[in-house]
Design a protein around this motif. Structure first.
Motif, PDB file in Angstrom:
ATOM      1  N   PHE A 132       0.836  -1.193   0.064  1.00 59.49           N
ATOM      2  CA  PHE A 132       0.226   0.128  -0.052  1.00 59.49           C
ATOM      3  C   PHE A 132       0.802   1.277   0.171  1.00 59.49           C
ATOM      4  O   PHE A 132       1.399   1.604   1.134  1.00 59.49           O
ATOM      5  CB  PHE A 132      -1.197   0.072   1.107  1.00 59.49           C
ATOM      6  N   SER A 133       0.898   2.112  -1.034  1.00 56.37           N
ATOM      7  CA  SER A 133       1.583   3.090  -1.238  1.00 56.37           C
ATOM      8  C   SER A 133       0.629   4.303  -1.153  1.00 56.37           C
ATOM      9  O   SER A 133      -0.386   4.167  -0.365  1.00 56.37           O
ATOM     10  CB  SER A 133       2.275   3.066  -2.721  1.00 56.37           C
ATOM     11  N   THR A 134       0.640   5.281  -1.927  1.00 54.66           N
ATOM     12  CA  THR A 134      -0.294   6.304  -1.900  1.00 54.66           C
ATOM     13  C   THR A 134      -0.277   7.167  -3.168  1.00 54.66           C
ATOM     14  O   THR A 134       0.700   7.177  -3.879  1.00 54.66           O
ATOM     15  CB  THR A 134      -0.257   7.562  -0.787  1.00 54.66           C
ATOM     16  N   ALA A 135      -1.584   7.775  -3.940  1.00 54.78           N
ATOM     17  CA  ALA A 135      -1.573   8.501  -4.857  1.00 54.78           C
ATOM     18  C   ALA A 135      -0.408   9.826  -4.777  1.00 54.78           C
ATOM     19  O   ALA A 135       0.098  10.369  -5.778  1.00 54.78           O
ATOM     20  CB  ALA A 135      -2.798   8.858  -5.285  1.00 54.78           C
ATOM     21  N   PHE A 136      -0.125  10.105  -3.526  1.00 58.51           N
ATOM     22  CA  PHE A 136       0.550  11.379  -3.426  1.00 58.51           C
ATOM     23  C   PHE A 136       1.928  11.122  -3.207  1.00 58.51           C
ATOM     24  O   PHE A 136       2.728  12.192  -3.205  1.00 58.51           O
ATOM     25  CB  PHE A 136       0.153  12.129  -1.892  1.00 58.51           C
ATOM     26  N   GLU A 149       3.733   5.801 -13.910  1.00 63.12           N
ATOM     27  CA  GLU A 149       4.792   6.649 -13.513  1.00 63.12           C
ATOM     28  C   GLU A 149       5.048   6.729 -12.068  1.00 63.12           C
ATOM     29  O   GLU A 149       4.208   6.440 -11.105  1.00 63.12           O
ATOM     30  CB  GLU A 149       4.111   8.249 -14.149  1.00 63.12           C
ATOM     31  N   LEU A 150       6.390   6.946 -11.659  1.00 63.97           N
ATOM     32  CA  LEU A 150       6.912   7.073 -10.242  1.00 63.97           C
ATOM     33  C   LEU A 150       8.083   8.026 -10.246  1.00 63.97           C
ATOM     34  O   LEU A 150       7.799   9.084  -9.671  1.00 63.97           O
ATOM     35  CB  LEU A 150       7.397   5.569  -9.727  1.00 63.97           C
ATOM     36  N   ASN A 151       8.900   7.795 -11.084  1.00 56.53           N
ATOM     37  CA  ASN A 151      10.366   8.672 -10.759  1.00 56.53           C
ATOM     38  C   ASN A 151       9.965   9.853 -11.143  1.00 56.53           C
ATOM     39  O   ASN A 151       9.539  10.349 -12.469  1.00 56.53           O
ATOM     40  CB  ASN A 151      11.340   8.028 -11.416  1.00 56.53           C
ATOM     41  N   HIS A 152      10.383  11.001 -10.092  1.00 54.42           N
ATOM     42  CA  HIS A 152      10.150  12.358 -10.666  1.00 54.42           C
ATOM     43  C   HIS A 152      11.302  13.291  -9.730  1.00 54.42           C
ATOM     44  O   HIS A 152      11.586  12.693  -8.904  1.00 54.42           O
ATOM     45  CB  HIS A 152       8.889  13.012 -10.576  1.00 54.42           C
ATOM     46  N   ASP A 153      11.375  14.730 -10.112  1.00 54.55           N
ATOM     47  CA  ASP A 153      11.998  15.288  -9.088  1.00 54.55           C
ATOM     48  C   ASP A 153      11.457  16.871  -8.765  1.00 54.55           C
ATOM     49  O   ASP A 153      11.832  17.853  -8.669  1.00 54.55           O
ATOM     50  CB  ASP A 153      13.520  15.715  -9.818  1.00 54.55           C
ATOM     51  N   GLU A 166       9.814   7.210  -1.543  1.00 50.62           N
ATOM     52  CA  GLU A 166      11.023   6.594  -1.370  1.00 50.62           C
ATOM     53  C   GLU A 166      11.007   5.094  -1.223  1.00 50.62           C
ATOM     54  O   GLU A 166      11.541   4.079  -1.686  1.00 50.62           O
ATOM     55  CB  GLU A 166      12.132   7.132  -0.205  1.00 50.62           C
ATOM     56  N   ALA A 167       9.985   4.747  -0.183  1.00 52.92           N
ATOM     57  CA  ALA A 167       9.600   3.330   0.025  1.00 52.92           C
ATOM     58  C   ALA A 167       9.059   2.681  -1.315  1.00 52.92           C
ATOM     59  O   ALA A 167       9.453   1.407  -1.462  1.00 52.92           O
ATOM     60  CB  ALA A 167       8.537   3.245   1.072  1.00 52.92           C
ATOM     61  N   GLU A 168       8.201   3.374  -2.238  1.00 55.04           N
ATOM     62  CA  GLU A 168       7.659   2.724  -3.305  1.00 55.04           C
ATOM     63  C   GLU A 168       8.845   2.531  -4.441  1.00 55.04           C
ATOM     64  O   GLU A 168       8.588   1.332  -5.004  1.00 55.04           O
ATOM     65  CB  GLU A 168       6.659   3.754  -3.846  1.00 55.04           C
ATOM     66  N   VAL A 169       9.875   3.304  -4.387  1.00 53.39           N
ATOM     67  CA  VAL A 169      11.051   2.932  -5.259  1.00 53.39           C
ATOM     68  C   VAL A 169      11.559   1.631  -5.110  1.00 53.39           C
ATOM     69  O   VAL A 169      11.910   0.952  -5.946  1.00 53.39           O
ATOM     70  CB  VAL A 169      12.176   4.046  -5.092  1.00 53.39           C
ATOM     71  N   ARG A 177      11.548  -9.688  -8.765  1.00 54.19           N
ATOM     72  CA  ARG A 177      12.027 -10.984  -7.970  1.00 54.19           C
ATOM     73  C   ARG A 177      10.670 -11.616  -7.152  1.00 54.19           C
ATOM     74  O   ARG A 177      10.852 -12.475  -6.674  1.00 54.19           O
ATOM     75  CB  ARG A 177      13.329 -10.535  -7.002  1.00 54.19           C
ATOM     76  N   VAL A 178       9.897 -10.564  -7.042  1.00 54.87           N
ATOM     77  CA  VAL A 178       8.610 -11.228  -5.916  1.00 54.87           C
ATOM     78  C   VAL A 178       7.405 -10.950  -6.685  1.00 54.87           C
ATOM     79  O   VAL A 178       7.430  -9.690  -7.222  1.00 54.87           O
ATOM     80  CB  VAL A 178       8.823 -10.436  -4.706  1.00 54.87           C
ATOM     81  N   PRO A 179       6.519 -11.561  -6.870  1.00 57.24           N
ATOM     82  CA  PRO A 179       5.024 -11.534  -7.240  1.00 57.24           C
ATOM     83  C   PRO A 179       4.350 -10.355  -6.490  1.00 57.24           C
ATOM     84  O   PRO A 179       3.786 -10.761  -5.488  1.00 57.24           O
ATOM     85  CB  PRO A 179       4.181 -12.576  -7.146  1.00 57.24           C
ATOM     86  N   THR A 180       4.714  -9.057  -7.048  1.00 58.21           N
ATOM     87  CA  THR A 180       4.164  -7.673  -6.312  1.00 58.21           C
ATOM     88  C   THR A 180       3.231  -6.966  -6.848  1.00 58.21           C
ATOM     89  O   THR A 180       3.372  -6.830  -8.278  1.00 58.21           O
ATOM     90  CB  THR A 180       5.505  -7.015  -5.978  1.00 58.21           C
ATOM     91  N   THR A 181       2.169  -6.559  -6.394  1.00 58.03           N
ATOM     92  CA  THR A 181       1.292  -5.491  -6.878  1.00 58.03           C
ATOM     93  C   THR A 181       1.409  -4.268  -5.784  1.00 58.03           C
ATOM     94  O   THR A 181       1.355  -4.286  -4.607  1.00 58.03           O
ATOM     95  CB  THR A 181       0.106  -6.207  -6.776  1.00 58.03           C
ATOM     96  N   ILE A 182       1.497  -2.986  -6.605  1.00 55.14           N
ATOM     97  CA  ILE A 182       1.401  -1.721  -5.840  1.00 55.14           C
ATOM     98  C   ILE A 182       0.128  -1.259  -5.988  1.00 55.14           C
ATOM     99  O   ILE A 182      -0.209  -1.013  -6.949  1.00 55.14           O
ATOM    100  CB  ILE A 182       2.557  -0.990  -6.107  1.00 55.14           C
ATOM    101  N   VAL A 183      -0.565  -0.683  -4.750  1.00 55.55           N
ATOM    102  CA  VAL A 183      -1.670   0.100  -4.915  1.00 55.55           C
ATOM    103  C   VAL A 183      -1.580   1.461  -4.284  1.00 55.55           C
ATOM    104  O   VAL A 183      -0.975   1.654  -3.292  1.00 55.55           O
ATOM    105  CB  VAL A 183      -3.111  -0.403  -4.122  1.00 55.55           C
TER     106      VAL A 183
END
Length: 363
Positions: A132-136, A149-153, A166-169, A177-183
């Protein structure tokens, strides 16, 4: 044989609702709940309220956990057992406060996620890791933000956003390496049918402030009101997340759990004012003046609003959620229109307005 779910962040609001649903799923054989030691009593009470009315429940084990420790403070036997049993891992534990200091946010949101990622890599029967990430994580970017999209400055509005980014990166790197889904949820609010919520934060800060102006002759708008207010009820987040957790198509992808048809902040403010106070706002308070006023602790505490919440009044962004809509199109899971569940939010707030455990302590 059934599945074993390991969940961090219980008895938090979202974890609570997820466990309620998991306890009613016949495929769930066992649940490990990772709980901070000082919340164990609340966790036991919350779990009892979930399971009391159920005829059959999975085996549920509460494990004292501190995700800021590389081994989660578990002994070798516990770590090995969880790694061997877990088929589904859900990482929810985080500091969600917009005013959180950087060091605490970094310890929990970034290092804590790295430690849970390591656990995921050691789970030899893992079929799905849901983070669980966040849209923000979009930070100060504006315009349309895609799920890919993820990476930005573009920098961030607060340490919460920065550390979740930073955690989502790190989680994104784990996908190979792992079967992963990010929401990435938007701003989570109460249940769309009951209004139930854990804390009066986010849009509830508006209700806290409006309550102070109940008898004011004029109720002004704050800022230009053009920003989109992306609220999503907890039941939509839970239903969509559990669907994604059990979908092989979702593995390796990221999903915006956001409102595809968000209202602008001025529309939301008007709806709140009319439903809560029976007033229609008029006039306008410059956002800079509101920022200045909320620099003063007594005013923040009187209004019961965090200064950081004002940033979202000027945050004009649209979170594209085409991946999510595509994945959910053959289900009955849809984000309801904000206008349809607003009355339930107001009703719940009014019934619990004076409960101190529902309010965020304003510093």
């Amino acid at each position: 044989m059934g599945n074993t779910y390991t969940i961090t962040g219980f008895p938090g609001f979202l974890a609570n609702f997820l466990v309620r649903e998991l306890c009613q799923m016949p495929s769930v054989e066992q649940i490990y709940l990772c709980v901070l030691p000082d919340t164990k009593h609340k966790a036991e009470h919350t779990l009892k309220s979930i399971t009391d009315d159920l005829a059959v429940t999975p085996r549920i084990t509460i494990i004292n956990t501190d995700i800021t420790d590389p081994n989660l403070t578990w002994d070798h036997e516990t770590y090995d057992r969880v790694c061997h049993d877990t088929t589904h891992l859900i990482h929810l534990a985080a500091i969600y406060d917009l005013a959180v200091p950087h060091d605490l946010a970094f310890q929990v949101n970034v290092l804590g996620t790295k430690h849970v990622n390591t656990l995921a890599e050691h789970c030899d029967q893992l079929t799905h890791y849901l983070y669980f990430s966040t849209a923000f994580v979009a930070g100060k970017q504006q315009g349309v933000i895609k799920e890919t999209e993820l990476n930005h400055d573009a920098m961030f509005k607060n340490h919460y956003e920065q550390t979740k980014y930073e955690a989502e990166v790190f989680v994104e790197e784990l996908k190979s390496r792992v079967p992963t889904t990010i929401v990435r949820p938007g701003i989570v609010v109460g249940d769309s049918l009951t209004g139930e919520t854990d804390k009066f934060d986010g849009p509830y800060f508006l209700l806290n402030s409006l309550a102070k102006f109940k008898y004011a002759p004029i109720l002004p708008f704050i800022g230009n009101g053009n920003a989109r207010a992306n609220f999503v009820p907890i039941d939509y987040i839970v239903n969509a997340s559990l669907h994604l957790l059990h979908s092989n198509r979702a593995i390796g992808q990221t999903f915006h759990l956001t409102d595809p048809r968000p209202y602008h902040a001025q529309e939301v403010y008007t709806m709140f004012a009319q439903a809560f106070l029976g007033k229609k706002p008029r006039g306008r308070l410059p956002i800079t003046l509101a920022y200045t006023a909320l620099r003063l602790k007594p005013i923040r505490q009187w209004l019961s609003i965090e200064r950081e919440a004002l940033d979202y009044f000027n945050y004009d962004v649209y979170f594209d959620c085409q991946n999510t809509l595509q994945e959910l199109k053959h289900t009955n899971i849809q984000c309801p229109d904000f206008r349809t569940y607003l009355p339930h939010m107001i009703d719940y707030y009014m019934r619990h307005q004076h409960d101190p455990t529902k309010h965020v302590q304003i510093q």
